[in-house]
Design an enzyme around this catalytic site. Structure first.
Site, PDB file in Angstrom:
ATOM      1  N   CYS A 173      40.348  31.950  39.970  1.00 50.81           N
ATOM      2  CA  CYS A 173      40.329  33.347  39.505  1.00 50.81           C
ATOM      3  C   CYS A 173      39.020  34.037  39.878  1.00 50.81           C
ATOM      4  O   CYS A 173      37.930  33.608  39.474  1.00 50.81           O
ATOM      5  CB  CYS A 173      40.548  33.368  37.994  1.00 50.81           C
ATOM      6  SG  CYS A 173      40.082  34.912  37.197  1.00 50.81           S
ATOM      7  N   CYS A 187      37.041  35.328  36.929  1.00 46.81           N
ATOM      8  CA  CYS A 187      36.404  34.212  36.222  1.00 46.81           C
ATOM      9  C   CYS A 187      35.104  33.813  36.923  1.00 46.81           C
ATOM     10  O   CYS A 187      34.098  33.508  36.275  1.00 46.81           O
ATOM     11  CB  CYS A 187      37.348  33.007  36.166  1.00 46.81           C
ATOM     12  SG  CYS A 187      38.953  33.353  35.413  1.00 46.81           S
ATOM     13  N   CYS A 189      52.874  56.740  45.612  1.00 50.80           N
ATOM     14  CA  CYS A 189      53.675  56.433  44.424  1.00 50.80           C
ATOM     15  C   CYS A 189      55.139  56.165  44.780  1.00 50.80           C
ATOM     16  O   CYS A 189      55.831  57.027  45.340  1.00 50.80           O
ATOM     17  CB  CYS A 189      53.566  57.596  43.439  1.00 50.80           C
ATOM     18  SG  CYS A 189      54.817  57.614  42.154  1.00 50.80           S
ATOM     19  N   CYS A 239      57.630  58.493  43.094  1.00 48.84           N
ATOM     20  CA  CYS A 239      57.630  59.816  43.731  1.00 48.84           C
ATOM     21  C   CYS A 239      58.514  59.810  44.978  1.00 48.84           C
ATOM     22  O   CYS A 239      59.244  60.767  45.247  1.00 48.84           O
ATOM     23  CB  CYS A 239      56.205  60.221  44.111  1.00 48.84           C
ATOM     24  SG  CYS A 239      55.052  60.252  42.712  1.00 48.84           S
TER      25      CYS A 239
END
Length: 524
Positions: free
Chosen positions: A61, A64, A403, A406
Site C-alpha cells: 500500500c 501505508c 464524467c 454526463c
C-alpha cells in the site's frame, strides 16, 4: 451565495495527496517502538495497554508507505507516555483484519481502556506531530483544570495546537465544557479558576493570548458565537497550510490568501510581513504559505498561471479568485532572474479586495460565434445573461468532459433540446443549455457532482430548481411540466415530434426503395 464545500476540498486534494515525507517500507523497522501484532497477541496486548493506536496495513500500500516514517517517529515520542502504537499486516492476519471490519489501507483504530469491542476510528492527521498531539489528548480529560499560572504555562509551553482557556466563570462554564467535548480533537481546553482572563486562545507560535472581548453572557445563550470565534482566532496568523489544516480554513468562512513561495529562505523573508498583515486584517482574511515546489498545481485552481512566487486571494463563500497581475507565459519563460513580489503590491490588492474594488479573475471559454446544436453552449462570460433571462425557462447542465454519467446523458439531453426546438411556440420560451464546469467559473451555483442540472424558471429565475430524478427523457418532460414558468403542452409537442420523426423515417425508407429500384432497372 452558494458554493459547495465538497468541491473546495476536492480542488485542494493535491495538498493532501502530496503531503508526505520520503516513503519507506510500509512495515515499521524491527528496532522501532511500533509493536507488531498478530491474531495470537492482539487481544492480550489491548488488555495490557490502556491506550493503543493500531494500524491495519498492507505491505504494497502506497499510503501505508507514506505514513510509515511518521508512524515510527510518533511511536518513539509516545513510548514514554504509556501510549502504544501497533501494526497489523492484513496480508498475513486476514482473519483479524476481517473481524475488525478493515476495508482499506491504512486503517487506524483507537483502543482505550482495554475495550476490544468498541474501538474508534482515528480522526487525526497522518503526520508525526498530528499523531502525537492526537494520542496525548487521549490520556487527558476533555478540560484540564489547573490551580496556578505556572501549571497553565506548563501546558502552553508543550502545546502543539491552540489552547483555549477560561477562568471557570459560572456564566460560561457549561458552554465551555460542551464546546470542549465537541472540539477536543482540534484544540486543548484548560480551566484556570481565579484567572483574570475570562476566555482566551493561545496559539503555539505566539507569545500573547487572544482574549475574547464579547459579552460572555451572550456566549452562554448562543454557543455558536464561541464556535465562530474559535474557528477564526484559533488559526495561525500566518503559516504553512496542509491538506490536514485546509478544512479549518474552509470552516472559518473567511477568504483565504495564498503566498506561493519558491524556497524556505523566501518563506522566512516574507513571514514577518504576512504575520503583521494577518494581524491587521484578522477575521477578514486568513493568510497562508504554500510550497510551490510541492503544490504549484494549486495555482490553476485559483485561475493563476504557475509563475512563482505568487500571491492570490480566494473568497470561498463566492468562489471568486483575485491575484496580482502575471506576465504572459512567453515573457515569463524568457526571464533569467527570479521574480520578486513587492509587499506594497500585496498590501494594495488586499486593501482593494476588502473595499470591494478588486476585479475577480474569471475563468471562461470564449463565447461561441455559432451554436452547433439545439443544446446551447454556455461559457463563464455568457452564463448569467442566458440563465437569468426572465422571459425564458432555462435548463442548464453543468458537466465535466471526463464524467461518465454526463456522456450517457448527452443523447437524452440532445433529444430534449430537439423536441422543444421542433415546436414554433416552445422554441422561443425554452433554452436547453450546458456548460463545461472545468473550463468556466460559474458563481452562485452549488455543484454537488457531475452532471448537476438546474432549471431557471421564467419569471422567477432567482429561485432555481435542481433536477434530481432519473435522467430519462420522460422525467425531464415531467420536471419541466411541474416547474417551468412558461406553460406549454409538452405531451402534444412530444407526440408531434415523434410523428415527424416517424414520417421522416418512412420518407427515407421510400427514398431508399426508389434508389434500389432505379439501380435494378438501369440498363446500358
Amino acid at each position: 451565495m452558494l458554493v459547495n464545500k465538497k468541491t473546495l476540498f476536492q480542488a485542494f486534494a493535491i495538498l493532501a495527496s502530496a503531503l508526505s515525507a520520503k516513503a519507506q517500507e510500509a512495515s515499521a523497522p524491527d528496532d522501532s517502538a511500533v509493536v507488531k501484532l498478530t491474531s495470537e497477541t492482539f487481544e492480550d496486548f489491548i488488555k495490557e495497554n490502556p491506550v493503543v493506536l493500531a494500524e491495519f496495513f498492507a505491505p504494497w500500500c502506497g499510503h501505508c508507505k507514506t505514513l510509515a516514517p511518521h508512524y515510527v517517529e510518533a511511536a518513539a515520542a509516545l513510548e514514554s507516555e504509556d501510549i502504544a502504537l501497533a501494526q497489523i499486516d492484513c496480508t498475513v492476519e486476514q482473519d483479524l483484519c476481517m473481524k475488525q471490519g478493515i476495508r482499506g489501507y491504512p486503517s487506524l483504530k483507537l483502543f482505550k481502556n482495554h475495550d476490544l469491542e468498541n474501538p474508534k476510528d482515528y480522526a487525526g492527521g497522518r503526520t508525526a506531530n498530528a499523531i502525537i498531539t492526537y494520542m496525548k489528548k487521549q490520556i487527558l480529560p476533555t478540560v484540564q483544570v489547573v490551580d496556578s499560572q505556572k501549571d497553565l504555562e506548563a501546558i502552553l509551553t508543550k502545546a502543539t495546537q491552540p489552547v483555549i482557556f477560561s477562568n471557570g466563570d459560572a456564566a460560561l462554564n457549561e458552554t465551555f465544557f460542551s464546546i470542549a467535548d465537541k472540539f477536543s480533537e482540534e484544540y486543548t481546553f484548560v480551566s484556570f479558576p481565579g484567572s483574570k482572563v475570562k476566555l482566551a486562545v493561545q496559539l503555539p507560535s505566539e507569545a500573547e493570548a487572544i482574549e475574547y472581548n464579547g459579552d460572555i453572557t451572550e456566549v452562554e445563550k448562543n454557543p455558536e458565537i464561541l464556535e465562530s470565534w474559535l474557528k477564526v482566532e484559533a488559526l495561525p496568523y500566518f503559516g504553512e497550510i496542509t491538506g490536514e489544516s485546509f478544512g479549518s480554513y474552509v470552516e472559518s468562512d473567511v477568504p483565504l490568501a495564498y503566498f506561493f513561495y519558491t524556497d524556505d529562505d523566501e518563506f522566512e523573508e516574507y513571514t514577518e510581513f504576512f504575520t503583521d498583515l494577518a494581524k491587521e486584517h484578522r477575521g477578514k482574511i486568513n493568510f497562508v504559505g504554500l510550497d510551490s515546489r510541492k503544490f504549484g498545481k494549486h495555482a490553476e485552481n485559483l485561475n493563476m498561471d504557475e509563475q512563482f512566487p505568487l500571491f492570490a486571494i480566494h473568497n470561498m463563500s463566492s468562489n471568486l479568485k483575485y491575484g496580482l497581475p502575471q506576465l504572459a507565459k512567453e515573457e515569463f519563460e524568457k526571464l533569467t532572474e527570479a521574480v520578486k513580489l513587492e509587499t506594497k503590491d500585496i498590501s494594495k490588492l488586499v486593501n482593494e479586495f476588502l473595499s470591494g474594488k478588486s476585479e475577480a479573475i474569471i475563468k471562461s471559454e470564449e463565447v461561441p460565434e455559432v451554436q452547433e446544436s439545439n443544446v446551447i453552449k454556455i461559457v463563464g462570460k455568457s452564463h448569467d445573461g442566458i440563465a437569468y433571462d426572465e422571459e425564458k425557462d432555462v435548463l442548464v447542465k453543468y458537466y465535466a468532459p471526463w464524467c461518465g454519467h454526463c456522456k450517457r446523458l448527452a443523447p437524452i439531453y440532445e433529444e430534449l433540446a430537439d423536441i422543444l426546438a421542433s415546436d414554433e411556440d416552445s422554441k422561443d420560451k425554452f433554452v436547453i443549455a450546458e456548460v463545461d464546469s472545468t473550463l468556466n467559473d460559474i458563481q452562485d451555483v452549488e455543484i454537488e457532482g457531475f452532471p448537476t442540472i438546474v432549471l431557471y424558471p421564467a419569471g422567477k429565475n432567482t429561485e432555481p430548481v435542481v433536477f434530481s430524478s432519473q435522467r430519462e427523457l420522460t422525467n425531464f418532460i415531467t420536471f419541466l411540466e411541474e416547474n417551468a414558468g412558461n406553460k406549454v403542452d409538452f405531451q402534444i409537442i412530444h407526440d408531434s415530434y415523434k410523428s415527424a420523426l416517424e414520417a421522416q423515417k418512412v420518407a427515407d425508407d421510400l427514398d431508399e426503395v426508389e434508389e434500389d429500384e432505379d439501380f435494378e432497372h438501369d440498363e446500358l
